[in-house]
Design a protein around this motif. Structure first.
Motif, mmCIF file in Angstrom:
data_model
loop_
_atom_site.group_PDB
_atom_site.id
_atom_site.type_symbol
_atom_site.label_atom_id
_atom_site.label_comp_id
_atom_site.label_asym_id
_atom_site.label_seq_id
_atom_site.Cartn_x
_atom_site.Cartn_y
_atom_site.Cartn_z
ATOM 1 N N GLU A 87 0.821 -1.210 0.000
ATOM 2 C CA GLU A 87 0.000 0.000 0.000
ATOM 3 C C GLU A 87 0.857 1.262 0.000
ATOM 4 O O GLU A 87 0.495 2.262 -0.625
ATOM 5 N N SER A 88 1.995 1.232 0.689
ATOM 6 C CA SER A 88 2.903 2.379 0.684
ATOM 7 C C SER A 88 3.429 2.630 -0.718
ATOM 8 O O SER A 88 3.522 3.774 -1.163
ATOM 9 N N TRP A 89 3.803 1.550 -1.403
ATOM 10 C CA TRP A 89 4.293 1.704 -2.760
ATOM 11 C C TRP A 89 3.211 2.274 -3.674
ATOM 12 O O TRP A 89 3.495 3.086 -4.551
ATOM 13 N N GLU A 90 1.963 1.861 -3.481
ATOM 14 C CA GLU A 90 0.875 2.395 -4.294
ATOM 15 C C GLU A 90 0.761 3.905 -4.124
ATOM 16 O O GLU A 90 0.478 4.624 -5.085
ATOM 17 N N ALA A 91 1.013 4.393 -2.912
ATOM 18 C CA ALA A 91 0.986 5.842 -2.672
ATOM 19 C C ALA A 91 2.131 6.524 -3.421
ATOM 20 O O ALA A 91 1.959 7.627 -3.955
ATOM 21 N N LEU A 139 13.108 0.797 -3.550
ATOM 22 C CA LEU A 139 11.767 0.658 -2.976
ATOM 23 C C LEU A 139 10.885 -0.182 -3.901
ATOM 24 O O LEU A 139 10.119 -1.033 -3.452
ATOM 25 N N ARG A 140 11.003 0.051 -5.200
ATOM 26 C CA ARG A 140 10.230 -0.698 -6.192
ATOM 27 C C ARG A 140 10.593 -2.180 -6.143
ATOM 28 O O ARG A 140 9.727 -3.055 -6.151
ATOM 29 N N GLN A 141 11.898 -2.476 -6.082
ATOM 30 C CA GLN A 141 12.341 -3.866 -6.075
ATOM 31 C C GLN A 141 11.895 -4.596 -4.804
ATOM 32 O O GLN A 141 11.476 -5.763 -4.863
ATOM 33 N N LEU A 142 11.949 -3.911 -3.676
ATOM 34 C CA LEU A 142 11.493 -4.527 -2.436
ATOM 35 C C LEU A 142 9.988 -4.784 -2.490
ATOM 36 O O LEU A 142 9.507 -5.833 -2.085
ATOM 37 N N ARG A 143 9.251 -3.836 -3.038
ATOM 38 C CA ARG A 143 7.798 -4.017 -3.208
ATOM 39 C C ARG A 143 7.516 -5.233 -4.085
ATOM 40 O O ARG A 143 6.646 -6.035 -3.791
ATOM 41 N N ASN A 144 8.292 -5.394 -5.158
ATOM 42 C CA ASN A 144 8.096 -6.530 -6.056
ATOM 43 C C ASN A 144 8.385 -7.855 -5.354
ATOM 44 O O ASN A 144 7.669 -8.837 -5.556
ATOM 45 N N ARG A 145 9.432 -7.891 -4.520
ATOM 46 C CA ARG A 145 9.730 -9.111 -3.776
ATOM 47 C C ARG A 145 8.581 -9.457 -2.824
ATOM 48 O O ARG A 145 8.172 -10.604 -2.725
ATOM 49 N N VAL A 146 8.085 -8.435 -2.133
ATOM 50 C CA VAL A 146 6.984 -8.662 -1.189
ATOM 51 C C VAL A 146 5.738 -9.136 -1.933
ATOM 52 O O VAL A 146 5.031 -10.036 -1.478
ATOM 53 N N ALA A 147 5.477 -8.544 -3.082
ATOM 54 C CA ALA A 147 4.255 -8.862 -3.822
ATOM 55 C C ALA A 147 4.332 -10.186 -4.574
ATOM 56 O O ALA A 147 3.324 -10.873 -4.689
ATOM 57 N N HIS A 148 5.511 -10.571 -5.053
ATOM 58 C CA HIS A 148 5.588 -11.702 -5.972
ATOM 59 C C HIS A 148 6.384 -12.902 -5.475
ATOM 60 O O HIS A 148 6.149 -14.010 -5.965
ATOM 61 N N ALA A 149 7.319 -12.720 -4.567
ATOM 62 C CA ALA A 149 8.130 -13.849 -4.109
ATOM 63 C C ALA A 149 7.315 -14.719 -3.154
ATOM 64 O O ALA A 149 6.723 -14.225 -2.198
ATOM 65 N N VAL A 150 7.296 -15.998 -3.425
ATOM 66 C CA VAL A 150 6.532 -16.932 -2.601
ATOM 67 C C VAL A 150 7.192 -17.054 -1.226
ATOM 68 O O VAL A 150 8.383 -17.318 -1.113
ATOM 69 N N CYS A 166 9.090 5.699 1.866
ATOM 70 C CA CYS A 166 8.092 5.963 0.821
ATOM 71 C C CYS A 166 7.481 7.344 1.005
ATOM 72 O O CYS A 166 7.343 8.109 0.040
ATOM 73 N N PHE A 167 7.135 7.687 2.222
ATOM 74 C CA PHE A 167 6.481 8.972 2.440
ATOM 75 C C PHE A 167 7.440 10.153 2.334
ATOM 76 O O PHE A 167 7.011 11.261 2.007
ATOM 77 N N LYS A 168 8.734 9.943 2.545
ATOM 78 C CA LYS A 168 9.703 11.001 2.248
ATOM 79 C C LYS A 168 9.752 11.245 0.743
ATOM 80 O O LYS A 168 9.758 12.390 0.288
ATOM 81 N N LEU A 169 9.770 10.155 -0.017
ATOM 82 C CA LEU A 169 9.783 10.268 -1.471
ATOM 83 C C LEU A 169 8.474 10.884 -1.970
ATOM 84 O O LEU A 169 8.491 11.755 -2.844
ATOM 85 N N ILE A 170 7.362 10.476 -1.399
ATOM 86 C CA ILE A 170 6.055 11.032 -1.777
ATOM 87 C C ILE A 170 6.022 12.528 -1.522
ATOM 88 O O ILE A 170 5.566 13.307 -2.364
ATOM 89 N N SER A 171 6.512 12.952 -0.369
ATOM 90 C CA SER A 171 6.532 14.378 -0.026
ATOM 91 C C SER A 171 7.335 15.166 -1.058
ATOM 92 O O SER A 171 6.916 16.238 -1.510
ATOM 93 N N TYR A 172 8.482 14.619 -1.462
ATOM 94 C CA TYR A 172 9.323 15.287 -2.449
ATOM 95 C C TYR A 172 8.610 15.370 -3.805
ATOM 96 O O TYR A 172 8.582 16.421 -4.442
ATOM 97 N N LEU A 173 8.003 14.258 -4.215
ATOM 98 C CA LEU A 173 7.301 14.227 -5.506
ATOM 99 C C LEU A 173 6.109 15.189 -5.502
ATOM 100 O O LEU A 173 5.858 15.874 -6.494
#
Length: 193
Positions: A87-91, A139-150, A166-173
């Motif tokens: 959910e953090s990555w989705e934000a 952050l993207r790669q870690l999200r992918n591991r969490v979402a897809h690695a069994v 994630c929220f530091k990056l979101i604030s900057y963006l």
């Protein structure tokens, strides 16, 4: 004897049902609070909808109860760390797409490798620097591991750290997107005058 057999025949199923209800009373009573919907004949109750309605009324009555996505994710990281990471990555994804749209970059984002594509756009358009791009990528790669690695499980401490990054990056963006909107408004005002 025939009377006893007929009596037993008539009372057997009701007795079985009563015994089952009595023996399952405790487990059923533990499940009822977890139910989202209860229906019996014409009576139907949906707990989730009623709760949502109450929360909306409370937010209107008490402005300090406004929805804070980061706090909710950190709280959920204690019980569901993998879900909180996703959910953090989705934000982050929403903030990155909003920045791209604010900068009026005409790019199709509906591709199979969406997140990697967004990362390359942010770097190519110099919206983020190399260090920020590396953070985005990790952050993207870690999200992918969490979402897809069994069987890949992340701890709650790591999930909270992930959410913070994630929220530091979101604030900057979001800051960059707002600057883009202000610049756009200034251009529109200049053209109008």
């Amino acid at each position: 004897m025939e009377f006893v057999i007929q009596l037993f025949d008539k009372l057997a199923w009701p007795l079985v049902i009563l015994i089952c209800v009595y023996s399952l009373k405790r487990p059923i009573s533990k499940l009822i609070p977890l139910a989202k919907k209860l229906k019996f004949k014409d009576l139907e109750v949906e707990f989730g909808q009623e709760l949502k309605s109450i929360v909306q009324k409370a937010e209107g009555a008490f402005p300090e109860l406004k929805y804070d996505h980061k706090s909710l994710l950190i709280a959920s990281a204690n019980n569901l760390p993998n879900s909180a990471v996703i959910e953090s990555w989705e934000a982050v994804d929403v903030a990155a797409e909003a920045l791209i749209r604010a900068k009026e970059i005409n790019i199709k984002l509906d591709v199979n490798t969406r997140y990697k594509h967004i990362e390359s756009i942010l770097l190519k358009e110099n919206l983020i620097n190399t260090k920020q791009g590396k953070l985005f990528s990790e952050l993207r790669q870690l999200r992918n591991r969490v979402a897809h690695a069994v069987g890949y499980e992340i701890g709650k401490v790591e999930a909270i750290q992930y959410i913070e990054l994630c929220f530091k990056l979101i604030s900057y963006l979001e800051t960059l997107a707002c600057e883009g909107e202000i610049a756009c408004l200034a251009r529109v005002e200049k053209i109008a005058s």
